[in-house]
Design a protein around this motif. Structure first.
Motif, PDB file in Angstrom:
ATOM      1  N   PHE A   1       5.033   5.240  -5.912  1.00 14.51           N
ATOM      2  CA  PHE A   1       4.637   5.904  -4.665  1.00 14.51           C
ATOM      3  C   PHE A   1       3.204   6.451  -4.768  1.00 14.51           C
ATOM      4  O   PHE A   1       2.339   6.133  -3.960  1.00 14.51           O
ATOM      5  N   PHE A   2       2.965   7.253  -5.818  1.00 10.18           N
ATOM      6  CA  PHE A   2       1.642   7.882  -5.931  1.00 10.18           C
ATOM      7  C   PHE A   2       0.576   6.882  -6.378  1.00 10.18           C
ATOM      8  O   PHE A   2      -0.571   6.974  -5.934  1.00 10.18           O
TER       9      PHE A   2
ATOM     10  N   TYR B   1      10.547   4.041   0.535  1.00 11.64           N
ATOM     11  CA  TYR B   1      11.278   5.124  -0.103  1.00 11.64           C
ATOM     12  C   TYR B   1      12.058   5.931   0.942  1.00 11.64           C
ATOM     13  O   TYR B   1      13.225   6.281   0.729  1.00 11.64           O
TER      14      TYR B   1
ATOM     15  N   ALA C   1       4.955   1.740   0.689  1.00 10.16           N
ATOM     16  CA  ALA C   1       5.815   2.262  -0.389  1.00 10.16           C
ATOM     17  C   ALA C   1       6.531   3.525   0.080  1.00 10.16           C
ATOM     18  O   ALA C   1       7.707   3.747  -0.226  1.00 10.16           O
ATOM     19  N   HIS C   2       5.821   4.338   0.843  1.00  9.56           N
ATOM     20  CA  HIS C   2       6.376   5.588   1.369  1.00  9.56           C
ATOM     21  C   HIS C   2       7.528   5.291   2.349  1.00  9.56           C
ATOM     22  O   HIS C   2       8.605   5.884   2.258  1.00  9.56           O
TER      23      HIS C   2
ATOM     24  N   PHE D   1       2.142  15.976  -2.543  1.00  5.29           N
ATOM     25  CA  PHE D   1       1.738  14.745  -1.864  1.00  5.29           C
ATOM     26  C   PHE D   1       0.249  14.799  -1.532  1.00  5.29           C
ATOM     27  O   PHE D   1      -0.476  13.828  -1.700  1.00  5.29           O
ATOM     28  N   ARG D   2      -0.194  15.960  -1.064  1.00  2.00           N
ATOM     29  CA  ARG D   2      -1.575  16.065  -0.605  1.00  2.00           C
ATOM     30  C   ARG D   2      -2.581  15.799  -1.730  1.00  2.00           C
ATOM     31  O   ARG D   2      -3.548  15.077  -1.533  1.00  2.00           O
TER      32      ARG D   2
ATOM     33  N   ARG E   1       0.404   3.772  -5.557  1.00  5.47           N
ATOM     34  CA  ARG E   1       0.014   3.008  -4.363  1.00  5.47           C
ATOM     35  C   ARG E   1      -0.937   3.822  -3.493  1.00  5.47           C
ATOM     36  O   ARG E   1      -1.876   3.290  -2.936  1.00  5.47           O
ATOM     37  N   TYR E   2      -0.651   5.120  -3.372  1.00  2.00           N
ATOM     38  CA  TYR E   2      -1.551   5.946  -2.563  1.00  2.00           C
ATOM     39  C   TYR E   2      -2.931   6.082  -3.224  1.00  2.00           C
ATOM     40  O   TYR E   2      -3.917   6.336  -2.538  1.00  2.00           O
TER      41      TYR E   2
ATOM     42  N   ILE F   1       6.187   8.519   9.250  1.00  2.00           N
ATOM     43  CA  ILE F   1       7.214   7.799   8.476  1.00  2.00           C
ATOM     44  C   ILE F   1       8.644   8.284   8.789  1.00  2.00           C
ATOM     45  O   ILE F   1       9.535   7.449   8.976  1.00  2.00           O
TER      46      ILE F   1
ATOM     47  N   ALA G   1      15.869   6.795   0.854  1.00  2.00           N
ATOM     48  CA  ALA G   1      16.290   8.202   0.747  1.00  2.00           C
ATOM     49  C   ALA G   1      17.341   8.523   1.806  1.00  2.00           C
ATOM     50  O   ALA G   1      18.291   9.266   1.541  1.00  2.00           O
TER      51      ALA G   1
ATOM     52  N   ALA H   1       1.075  10.020   7.457  1.00  2.00           N
ATOM     53  CA  ALA H   1       2.267   9.418   6.861  1.00  2.00           C
ATOM     54  C   ALA H   1       3.456  10.370   6.944  1.00  2.00           C
ATOM     55  O   ALA H   1       4.576   9.958   7.241  1.00  2.00           O
TER      56      ALA H   1
ATOM     57  N   VAL I   1      -1.745  11.588  -0.153  1.00  2.00           N
ATOM     58  CA  VAL I   1      -0.825  11.204   0.929  1.00  2.00           C
ATOM     59  C   VAL I   1      -1.333  11.859   2.223  1.00  2.00           C
ATOM     60  O   VAL I   1      -1.489  13.077   2.266  1.00  2.00           O
ATOM     61  N   PRO I   2      -1.622  11.088   3.265  1.00  2.83           N
ATOM     62  CA  PRO I   2      -2.175  11.703   4.479  1.00  2.83           C
ATOM     63  C   PRO I   2      -1.095  12.339   5.358  1.00  2.83           C
ATOM     64  O   PRO I   2       0.074  11.931   5.305  1.00  2.83           O
TER      65      PRO I   2
ATOM     66  N   ASN J   1       0.837  -1.204   0.000  1.00  2.00           N
ATOM     67  CA  ASN J   1       0.000   0.000   0.000  1.00  2.00           C
ATOM     68  C   ASN J   1       0.874   1.257   0.000  1.00  2.00           C
ATOM     69  O   ASN J   1       2.105   1.181   0.024  1.00  2.00           O
ATOM     70  N   GLY J   2       0.192   2.416  -0.047  1.00  2.00           N
ATOM     71  CA  GLY J   2       0.918   3.672  -0.145  1.00  2.00           C
ATOM     72  C   GLY J   2       1.852   3.902   1.028  1.00  2.00           C
ATOM     73  O   GLY J   2       2.990   4.344   0.844  1.00  2.00           O
ATOM     74  N   TYR J   3       1.384   3.556   2.219  1.00  5.03           N
ATOM     75  CA  TYR J   3       2.190   3.803   3.422  1.00  5.03           C
ATOM     76  C   TYR J   3       3.482   2.973   3.379  1.00  5.03           C
ATOM     77  O   TYR J   3       4.570   3.489   3.665  1.00  5.03           O
TER      78      TYR J   3
END
Lengths: 273, 303
Positions: free
Chosen positions: B101-102, A11, A7-8, A85-86, B104-105, A98, A15, A94, A90-91, A3-5
């Motif tokens: 990334f995006f 990353y 993946a975030h 992101f918003r 998935r979100y 994160i 990073a 996160a 992206v909440p 999920n997005g979280y």
């Protein structure tokens, strides 16, 4: 499917490794400092070996959080990355949690290196109880990571963020018990030192993990203070977080000063106990 | 489904004493490219931010595909793609990572072929900080459309790009429109708006100056046609002759300039004059007022 979280977070960890300045502050600087100070400090003060492991761990945690996280957040906010992101869902949760989780993972690696090195290279005092040691590490890392995120949220600019981070970092190194045991500080400075998270982290490591003192309210108090600080920091992070590239109004920034409350209350608690 | 993709009614947004958007009303039809034009500080970005769910209007109604952006932003962000005016990605993030990334979100598996479609296949593994401005804009557009939104909002996507990169982005926007995507394009580039947009709204000081097709907007203004002529033997230099149905406005850089509301008569006279003077035509330009001139006219009138 990831999920997005997830993946975030994945990353964020990558990073941290790609950014050379982060690598410097998370690993190279603390490990280099550890090796350098380990070579001469025990000769000047043999008692330093009693606080070497927690001192160096705390040094690494402070460098790897206060000196990295705020600047990434400030740059992201100012560069419009938060807004990008918003609009892609992206909440804020996160963006706040994160960096904290990523920092704790990096700090765990650095702590493992420093703890092993303290014992094997310099013969420093090792924990007699590992569970409180891990707990003290976890709470210390979370406390400084959430504090670093809070600085990233409230700082007006990179320069302002540097000033706030240094205002915590430098007194912590000098008064927090990393270099000189807290017991050797004058009374006035000991009270001031109690306002620093580093002091409580050192107490937690020393009393429960290294000295193996019995579990009492007094010996557990540093863990409670660090826990309260984490909660207060997170509440402040969520309350003050903003997506806009503009800095927070001053009145709202001042609310962040309540982060010192758990430490101030701990001074009263010690007197009562 | 309604023909209207975005509905804006009496939208007002106030910052302190400044009414950034003041009672704005217009619709964006489905499947069109809708241009939002206006001078700096006109309220374009604030309007878009209300549409994107980044700001709450002080009053008025905004609906995007029937969604209220202020109340259901998450639902909105899955239905639209946005390229912000000041947006970026972390310097260490690669194009491929950004897409994953995006995606998935948005609850999707990443489709990396989109990077090839936007000419970024060879740059997929390179970090954002190393890309050129044009490549960054293409990546932003690729991300904005990666979850197949019905509406794409682009805030000055070609600002600061070289001619080639701009043409490339224009081609991509046209392809998106052909695929049925509604595009809202805020731009300062009048030629870009005239070339790409089906409908245009010009915003002045937070209010709607005019809305319509580019032809409707240019037709509603000054209707005089400009005629510029240069000849081999200089018939039109010095004391340039008068032409019936036209007003001589000046002689500049070897060209005589005329202005006419009905250009056929002066043009016929101009050719006859050349024949009478045994002169040859070097250059003849007949220009209708452009969208840019109409924009300047509306801006000046409203100030």
């Amino acid at each position: 499917m990831m999920n997005g979280y997830a993946a975030h977070l994945s990353y964020d960890l990558k990073a941290g490794v790609r950014d050379t300045s982060h690598m410097l502050m998370i690993y190279l600087f603390p490990i280099g400092f550890f090796l350098m100070i380990g070579m001469f400090m025990p000769r000047i003060n043999p008692e330093f070996l009693d606080i070497m492991a927690p001192g160096m761990i705390l040094f690494a945690i402070m460098s790897g959080t206060l000196m990295t996280i705020p600047f990434t957040l400030i740059a992201s906010r100012e560069g419009g990355i938060f807004r990008s992101f918003r609009v892609n869902g992206v909440p804020a949760t996160a963006l706040i949690t994160i960096p904290v989780i990523g920092a704790v993972i990096h700090m765990a690696v650095a702590t493992a290196i420093l703890t092993t090195g303290s014992g094997t290279i310099f013969g420093a005092l090792m924990p007699v109880r590992w569970a409180p040691f891990v707990l003290a590490f976890g709470l210390t890392a979370l406390c400084f990571a959430t504090l670093a995120v809070l600085i990233g949220i409230v700082a007006q600019s990179n320069r302002n963020g540097t000033l706030i981070a240094q205002a915590i970092y430098i007194p912590s190194v000098m008064l927090g018990g990393l270099m000189v045991p807290e017991a050797l500080l004058p009374d006035g400075l000991r009270a001031a030192a109690s306002l620093l998270p580093a002091t409580h982290a050192m107490r937690a490591f020393n009393t429960l993990a290294l000295s193996g003192e019995a579990l009492t309210l007094t010996t557990v108090l540093p863990l409670l203070v660090l826990s309260a600080s984490i909660i207060v920091n997170l509440i402040l992070c969520f309350a003050l977080f903003q997506w806009d590239s503009r800095p927070l109004p001053t009145a709202r920034r001042m609310i962040a000063l309540t982060a010192v409350l758990p430490f101030a209350l701990s001074i009263l608690a010690v007197q009562v106990l | 489904m309604s023909d209207v993709a975005i509905e804006i009614r009496d939208l007002t947004k106030i910052y302190g004493d400044n009414r950034a958007v003041d009672g704005l009303t217009f619709d964006v039809p489905h499947g069109t490219i809708f241009g939002l034009l206006g001078p700096n500080g006109a309220g374009k970005t604030t309007t878009l931010e209300c549409v994107e769910g980044l700001r709450k209007p002080d009053s008025g109604r905004v609906r995007v595909l029937g969604i209220d952006p202020a109340r259901h932003p998450k639902k909105l962000w899955d239905a639209i793609g946005v390229q912000l005016q000041t947006s970026g990605l972390p310097d260490t993030m690669t194009g491929r990572e950004a897409l994953a990334f995006f995606s998935r979100y948005h609850g999707r598996s990443p489709d990396y072929t989109i990077l090839d479609r936007f000419g970024l296949g060879a740059k997929a593994q390179e970090q954002y900080g190393t890309l050129s401005v044009g490549q960054k804009r293409r990546l932003a557009l690729a991300i904005a459309v990666s979850h197949e939104p019905q509406i794409v909002i682009l805030d000055e996507p070609t600002a600061g790009l070289d001619v080639e990169s701009r043409m490339e982005l224009h081609r991509m926007m046209s392809e998106l429109k052909a695929a049925g995507t509604t595009i809202v394009l805020a731009t300062h580039d009048m030629a870009e708006a005239e070339k790409l947009c089906d409908r245009i709204a010009i915003i002045i000081q937070g209010k709607l100056g005019v809305v319509g097709t580019p032809s409707q907007i240019t037709a509603a203004g000054d209707q005089r046609t400009r005629i510029q002529v240069a000849s081999m033997n200089g018939t039109f230099l010095g004391n340039a002759p008068e032409l019936p149905g036209a007003v001589l406005t000046g002689v500049v850089d070897g060209y005589a300039r005329y202005s006419s509301e009905a250009p056929s008569k002066p043009l016929t006279a101009l050719i006859r004059l050349l024949e009478e003077h045994n002169d040859e035509l070097v250059d003849l330009r007949v220009e209708r007022p452009s969208l840019e001139e109409r924009f300047i006219e509306i801006t000046r009138r409203n100030k």
